[in-house]
Structure formats: C-alpha cells, structure tokens
Design a protein around this motif. Sequence first.
Motif, PDB file in Angstrom:
ATOM      1  N   GLY A 306       0.809  -1.213   0.000  1.00 33.85           N
ATOM      2  CA  GLY A 306       0.000   0.000   0.000  1.00 33.85           C
ATOM      3  C   GLY A 306       0.841   1.261   0.000  1.00 33.85           C
ATOM      4  O   GLY A 306       0.504   2.248  -0.661  1.00 33.85           O
ATOM      5  N   LEU A 310      -0.479   3.152  -3.193  1.00 29.53           N
ATOM      6  CA  LEU A 310      -1.660   3.952  -2.872  1.00 29.53           C
ATOM      7  C   LEU A 310      -1.270   5.328  -2.363  1.00 29.53           C
ATOM      8  O   LEU A 310      -0.225   5.499  -1.719  1.00 29.53           O
ATOM      9  N   THR A 314      -5.896   8.110   0.844  1.00 30.89           N
ATOM     10  CA  THR A 314      -6.982   7.203   0.496  1.00 30.89           C
ATOM     11  C   THR A 314      -7.364   6.328   1.698  1.00 30.89           C
ATOM     12  O   THR A 314      -6.544   6.055   2.573  1.00 30.89           O
ATOM     13  N   GLY A 316      -8.125   3.158   1.699  1.00 35.03           N
ATOM     14  CA  GLY A 316      -7.432   1.873   1.657  1.00 35.03           C
ATOM     15  C   GLY A 316      -6.037   1.973   2.247  1.00 35.03           C
ATOM     16  O   GLY A 316      -5.608   1.088   2.996  1.00 35.03           O
ATOM     17  N   ARG A 317      -5.333   3.053   1.930  1.00 33.75           N
ATOM     18  CA  ARG A 317      -3.979   3.242   2.452  1.00 33.75           C
ATOM     19  C   ARG A 317      -4.007   3.387   3.979  1.00 33.75           C
ATOM     20  O   ARG A 317      -3.182   2.796   4.697  1.00 33.75           O
TER      21      ARG A 317
END
Length: 503
Positions: A306, A310, A314, A316-317
């Motif tokens: 990540g 990424l 974000t 997700g990160r």
Amino acid sequence: MVTLLAAPAEPLTNAGDTQLVLAALLGIAAVVVLIAWGKVHPFLALILGAAVLGVVAAVPVDKIVTSFSGGVGSTVGGVGLLIALGAMIGGLLAESGGADGIVERVVGRVSGTALPWAMAGVAALIGLPLFFEVGVVLLVPIVLLVSLRVNVPLIKIGIPALAGLSVLHGLVPPHPGPLVAIDALGANLGQTLALGLLVAIPTVIIAGPVFGNFIARYVPATAPAALLPTRRDAADDRSPTRPGDGRLDADGDLVTDDDLVNPGTGRPGGAIDEPAGRRSRRSPALWAAVVTVLLPVVLMLLRAIGELTLDEDTAGRKALDIVGTPIIALLAGVIFAMIFLGYRSGFSRTQVSGFLGGSLPPIAGILLIVAAGGGFKQVLVDAGVGDLVADAAEGANLSPLLLGWLVAVGIRVATGSATVATITAAGIVAPLASTLAGPEVALLALAIGCGSLFFSHVNDAGFWLVKEYFGLTVGQTIKSWSVMETIISVVGFLGVLLLDVFI
C-alpha cells in the motif's frame, strides 16, 4: 512517567574528540569485562557500562539517566511489545501441537543437509516485510524445534535464519533503513528494491548456510530449556504432585500442575474439565499453524504494498497502515492462534489463558537485556559519538560508494544502531548523489545499508536478543552473530561494487 526523547540536536557534553573516543572505548570495555570476567548479569553490566561512558564523556549525571531511560523506553515500546506478542504466538503453537506439525512437515520434506538452505529461504521470505526483531521472535520457536527434532546443531540452522532476516532488513525496502537512505539520496525505490534483491541472494547464501555450516563446528550452542517450545503431555498433567514439589497460591494452598492448567478445580488432584477436555482435544490443522505464523507477515506485506501503490489520503492506504502496523499484525496473529489453535483444538478458555501467561516469564530476562542495550546505545548517540565519526569522514577524498559504506561502518560500530548509521551516512554523502546516475544512486543507498550491518556487538540490542534466544555466551555470540553480520556487510558491499562495474 519517563518522557521518551529523540537524539538531541546538540550533544549532551562539550568533551573533545579524544575524550569521546576514550569514553566509548571504556564504556564498551566495561560491559565486556563485567560480563566475561566479573560474571555480572548483562542487564546490570549494560547499565554500569552506560554510566562509565557518560562519566568519562563528562555528561551530567541527570542527563545520563534521562538519556538511558529514554533509550530503554523506546526499545521496550518498540521491540519489547513485539517480543511479548511473538512469544505468545510461539507458546500457543507449542502447546497446541501446531509447531510440531510445521516441524514434522519441514523435517519430512527436507533432508538434513538441505535444512540450513531451507531455513535461509524461509527467513528471507518472511523477512521481506518484517522488522528483524519480529522475524526473530516468529522464527526462533521453529528453529529450536527443528534443531531438537532432527538433532542438527542449533547454530547450523540458526545462522542461516538470522542471515536471511538481517540481509533483508538492511538492504531491501520497505524496511526503515533502506527507505531512509532512499529518501535522503533521492534514489528510485523500484531500482533500489531490484538491485537490493540481486545483492541479497548471494549475501544470504554466503553469510547463512555456508558460514553457518562452518561456525557450527566451533560454537556448540544448546537451546535454553526455558525458551524451548514444548508441549506438555497429558500424562504429565495427570501425574500426582510429590510433597514439596508445589508452590503456594495467594490463599496459602499448594499449587499443583492441575491448578496451573485448570485453575479453580473443585476436587484435589483433578482437573474440572479433564474427562471432556481429554477426549475432545485434537491437534490443530496444519493450515491453522501456518496461517498463525504468516498472518502477521501478510498484514505487514500488504501495508508495504500500500505504501508503494496507494496515495496517503486514500481510505485503503489508511486501513492498511493500521492493520499492517507490527503490533497490530502480531496481535491479530495472537487472536487467530487463540481461536484456531486453542479453542478449536479443545482447550478451555482458562487453559488458553494459561498458555499465554506461561509464555511470558521465560522472555522477561531477554526484554530487560534488550532494553538495557537500547539505553546504552542511546547514551552513545546522545554523547555525540556518532557525530564524531561522521565529522571525521566528511573531509575524506573517497568514492561515494566507499565513503558511504565506511561512514555507516564507523557509526554502526560506535553506536550499535543501524538506523542511526544509515541516517548519518546518507546525510553526509547526499550532496554527492546529485552527481550520480539513477542506478548509481540506488547502489549508494545499498552501500550505506551494507555498512550499517557491520559487526554488531555489545552496544547493539540485537546482539543481546540473539545471545539470549540462542543461549550463547558473549564470546560465542561474537564468533557467530557478530562475524555473520560482518560477512553480510563485506559481501554485500562487494556485490554493490560488482554491480557498479556493469551499470
């Protein structure tokens, strides 16, 4: 409450260069003499050595205490928690029989001569996303059990495992040392990763299986009985307690083995859940034991991926940054082990709790020694010894690769910190990086990483971690671990120079 301090912008003393060098030498000598000749416990020896260093360097006593306490606190907060969580995973693996299953599979599939190579490969794979300390606490139970089961010298398979972890830690991102060098020098991360792996493979082979096979003849190590993962046999649980063998609990009653495994029993000499628990207990599936070991690795690897792919803002990160934090990842491994190696294998909640608690006392001494090593290192850094080495190298007329390696070597030997060595060396040679081509900058970062691994000794917390886990003397640790680190540093740097010829 102790406030943890980073290395100060200014040294804690105005001592001259000669006085600082003398202070560092006397501090390190005091630790070695107290342990080897005086037979003083390493924890006390490191405290006294830090005091000698600070007094000779003319550091005020209150600042010696503050610096040492800060180093102890930061080491325990970082490494100590990881060691404890890793020990819990190891305890559940051992008591449930999961570690036995892994060992049986390894022993059944790999012959005796191939075991050191297999250990080096497994360690390198696991060490890709893991901090060195995390990899050690996860692999040590497996190394100890394999050595015991197939009667292979502990050093013969222990050194390859340590080499695989150490090389990846010092040369390959996303470990903090390589990332610091990459950032300071402006190197390309992808190039550094690819070139780092090229250097790492032959380095692991030479410093791991090759050196391990050689040094095992001269370092006859035996695993500490207290740290050896063993599974208590059912017969042992049911055996009667002999007079005088027990201990007294808080109420003054005799504590038997049954009480330790099944506290709260209502009938003397018997476990309350013995009939049902004995019949329903079963060995865990191999996949559960493997997932227990690899879950922390996968979570930290996902975080590393990540960070490379990424954006920071974000969702997700941010999620990967949390679950991939070493403490969170290891905690997830403990919880998974509690469920699938404990409860699902027929152990009661009380028994699982006992296994977790029983895994901690054997590592208490290790935690204290490693913490004291961190305090000793911090006094060295705060007194200005690292700056002294860096200043001496600034005026040297050497190639950037050699200069970066030598500076990192000097600071590593003086302070015991690979991270401090990497940060300082990268800062010194950073102006030279602008004159180099892209691949050469990546090689410069790798040269600094190689230097930061040179000759780990008594001022390095990792030295004490290895010494205690493998039951070695100071001399044996120097012969095996310290020499292995030096081989990694030299062979790795030679690999960097060889790549520089062709790039």
